[in-house]
Design an enzyme around this catalytic site. Structure first.
Site, PDB file in Angstrom:
ATOM      1  N   ASN A   1      35.515  42.239  33.687  1.00  0.00           N
ATOM      2  CA  ASN A   1      36.757  41.719  33.109  1.00  0.00           C
ATOM      3  C   ASN A   1      36.857  40.253  33.525  1.00  0.00           C
ATOM      4  O   ASN A   1      37.140  39.955  34.682  1.00  0.00           O
ATOM      5  CB  ASN A   1      37.940  42.535  33.653  1.00  0.00           C
ATOM      6  CG  ASN A   1      39.281  41.956  33.234  1.00  0.00           C
ATOM      7  OD1 ASN A   1      39.346  41.057  32.382  1.00  0.00           O
ATOM      8  ND2 ASN A   1      40.357  42.453  33.815  1.00  0.00           N
TER       9      ASN A   1
ATOM     10  N   LYS B   1      38.970  38.086  32.626  1.00  0.00           N
ATOM     11  CA  LYS B   1      40.360  37.586  32.692  1.00  0.00           C
ATOM     12  C   LYS B   1      40.467  36.233  31.970  1.00  0.00           C
ATOM     13  O   LYS B   1      39.730  35.999  31.020  1.00  0.00           O
ATOM     14  CB  LYS B   1      40.840  37.537  34.144  1.00  0.00           C
ATOM     15  CG  LYS B   1      40.605  38.878  34.859  1.00  0.00           C
ATOM     16  CD  LYS B   1      41.307  39.004  36.181  1.00  0.00           C
ATOM     17  CE  LYS B   1      41.001  40.382  36.771  1.00  0.00           C
ATOM     18  NZ  LYS B   1      41.694  40.633  38.023  1.00  0.00           N
TER      19      LYS B   1
ATOM     20  N   HIS C   1      46.163  46.734  31.932  1.00  0.00           N
ATOM     21  CA  HIS C   1      45.743  46.165  33.218  1.00  0.00           C
ATOM     22  C   HIS C   1      46.995  45.832  34.035  1.00  0.00           C
ATOM     23  O   HIS C   1      48.022  45.460  33.468  1.00  0.00           O
ATOM     24  CB  HIS C   1      44.903  44.897  32.968  1.00  0.00           C
ATOM     25  CG  HIS C   1      44.236  44.419  34.216  1.00  0.00           C
ATOM     26  ND1 HIS C   1      44.894  43.666  35.163  1.00  0.00           N
ATOM     27  CD2 HIS C   1      42.979  44.606  34.691  1.00  0.00           C
ATOM     28  CE1 HIS C   1      44.064  43.412  36.158  1.00  0.00           C
ATOM     29  NE2 HIS C   1      42.895  43.970  35.902  1.00  0.00           N
TER      30      HIS C   1
ATOM     31  N   GLU D   1      47.794  43.342  35.645  1.00  0.00           N
ATOM     32  CA  GLU D   1      48.319  41.986  35.407  1.00  0.00           C
ATOM     33  C   GLU D   1      49.171  41.956  34.141  1.00  0.00           C
ATOM     34  O   GLU D   1      50.131  41.209  34.048  1.00  0.00           O
ATOM     35  CB  GLU D   1      47.151  40.993  35.336  1.00  0.00           C
ATOM     36  CG  GLU D   1      46.560  40.745  36.721  1.00  0.00           C
ATOM     37  CD  GLU D   1      45.061  40.460  36.736  1.00  0.00           C
ATOM     38  OE1 GLU D   1      44.495  40.138  35.680  1.00  0.00           O
ATOM     39  OE2 GLU D   1      44.468  40.585  37.825  1.00  0.00           O
TER      40      GLU D   1
ATOM     41  N   GLU E   1      42.626  51.108  39.430  1.00  0.00           N
ATOM     42  CA  GLU E   1      42.655  49.807  40.094  1.00  0.00           C
ATOM     43  C   GLU E   1      43.904  49.692  40.968  1.00  0.00           C
ATOM     44  O   GLU E   1      44.987  49.349  40.466  1.00  0.00           O
ATOM     45  CB  GLU E   1      42.679  48.681  39.046  1.00  0.00           C
ATOM     46  CG  GLU E   1      41.442  48.609  38.193  1.00  0.00           C
ATOM     47  CD  GLU E   1      41.190  47.184  37.691  1.00  0.00           C
ATOM     48  OE1 GLU E   1      40.034  46.747  37.779  1.00  0.00           O
ATOM     49  OE2 GLU E   1      42.126  46.511  37.239  1.00  0.00           O
TER      50      GLU E   1
ATOM     51  N   GLY F   1      41.487  41.280  43.415  1.00  0.00           N
ATOM     52  CA  GLY F   1      41.390  39.863  43.763  1.00  0.00           C
ATOM     53  C   GLY F   1      41.702  39.555  45.214  1.00  0.00           C
ATOM     54  O   GLY F   1      41.824  38.395  45.593  1.00  0.00           O
TER      55      GLY F   1
ATOM     56  N   SER G   1      38.132  44.272  43.890  1.00  0.00           N
ATOM     57  CA  SER G   1      37.219  43.665  44.865  1.00  0.00           C
ATOM     58  C   SER G   1      35.859  44.361  44.949  1.00  0.00           C
ATOM     59  O   SER G   1      35.278  44.496  46.025  1.00  0.00           O
ATOM     60  CB  SER G   1      37.885  43.579  46.242  1.00  0.00           C
ATOM     61  OG  SER G   1      39.054  42.785  46.172  1.00  0.00           O
TER      62      SER G   1
HETATM   63  P1  13P Z   1      38.543  41.747  41.190  1.00  0.00           P
HETATM   64  O1  13P Z   1      37.222  42.409  41.027  1.00  0.00           O
HETATM   65  O2  13P Z   1      38.495  40.258  41.098  1.00  0.00           O
HETATM   66  O3  13P Z   1      39.280  42.252  42.402  1.00  0.00           O
HETATM   67  O4  13P Z   1      39.437  42.191  39.928  1.00  0.00           O
HETATM   68  C1  13P Z   1      39.516  43.522  39.600  1.00  0.00           C
HETATM   69  C2  13P Z   1      40.130  43.657  38.268  1.00  0.00           C
HETATM   70  O5  13P Z   1      41.320  43.420  38.090  1.00  0.00           O
HETATM   71  C3  13P Z   1      39.272  44.058  37.147  1.00  0.00           C
HETATM   72  O6  13P Z   1      40.030  44.410  36.045  1.00  0.00           O
END
Ligand code: 13P
Length: 253
Positions: free
Chosen positions: A9, A11, A98, A100, A170, A176, A215
């Site tokens: 992803n 983003k 997601h 976010e 997640e 992150g 992560s």
């Molecule tokens: P990270 O791998 O950067 O922690 O992000 C995970 C994520 O949100 C994937 O959709």
């Protein structure tokens, strides 16, 4: 037997040109790693890079996904992108709900449900994200939150459609942060997810793929993949560099 699926992803990162370069590096990295075997490899660029990445990945083992979409086929929804538009560009998957999007764009389980249904109706595989916040985990609400998100997001979906859904677990606190869940904790929730799916749809739940995300890196992917109910990963930061992502995929076997 569930086919493992690792998805990147990206983003809100990478211009079309940068995305193109990443795919070149990823492909050459994958060649060195060879034997990715049965693994399904997905990349989810921003909308603006989908066309370029579609061209770059044509006739390769890399499959295209998007990060979001609207649920309507077309209409007066300024700034939105429809399932048909994604299919037209060659997308096979779309990330839905997601954390976010839930957090910054107020997506509710009801919205997630509309999008999951629209994706399935367009032959797009929804990668539906669920996960608890740190506060919820510390208040012992993980099970309640996951149950609500699954029941809400999958409401009214026919049992036979379940196998086309990928569920990404997640935990919000692991995204992150560099602090991944332990493989054991992730497996506990993946098992919970599978049990809830079984309540909802019966035996087909055994065919639903469950990813862990938060992560994930080349050094820890192996521990997640070794868990019986984890069938892949949704990777953010570590998917933003081609060679590194290829190494991660190589370690996921
Ligand atoms: P990270 O791998 O950067 O922690 O992000 C995970 C994520 O949100 C994937 O959709």
């Amino acid at each position: 037997m569930r086919r493992p699926i690792v998805a990147g992803n990206w983003k809100m990162n990478l211009t079309a040109k940068e995305a193109s370069l990443l795919i070149e590096n990823l492909l050459s990295g994958l060649k060195e790693n060879t034997e990715t075997g049965l693994m399904e490899i997905v990349v989810c660029p921003a909308f603006t890079a989908l066309q370029t990445v579609a061209e770059k990945t044509k006739d390769t083992e890399i499959v295209l996904g998007a990060q979001n979409m609207h649920w309507e086929r077309s209409g007066a929804y300024t700034g939105e992108v429809s399932p048909a538009m994604l299919v037209d560009l060659g997308c096979k998957y779309v990330i839905i709900g997601h954390s976010e999007r839930r957090q910054y764009f107020a997506e509710t389980d009801e919205v997630v449900n509309k999008k999951v249904k629209a994706a399935l109706a367009s032959n797009l595989g929804p990668i539906m994200c669920v996960g608890e916040s740190l506060e919820e985990r510390e208040s012992d609400l993980t099970e309640k939150v996951i149950r609500e998100q699954l029941l809400g997001g999958l409401k009214g979906i026919q049992s036979e459609d379940f196998e086309n859904v990928v569920v990404a677990y997640e935990p919000v606190w692991a995204i992150g942060s560099g602090k991944a869940a332990t493989a054991e904790d992730a497996e506990k929730v993946a098992l919970l997810i599978r049990n809830i799916l079984r309540e909802l749809a019966g035996e087909v739940s055994e065919r639903v793929r469950i990813q862990y995300g938060g992560s994930v890196k080349a050094s820890n992917i192996g521990s997640f993949m070794a868990q019986p109910n984890i069938d892949g990963a949704l990777v953010g930061g570590a998917s933003l560099e081609g060679k590194g992502f290829a190494e991660l995929i190589g370690n996921a076997k």
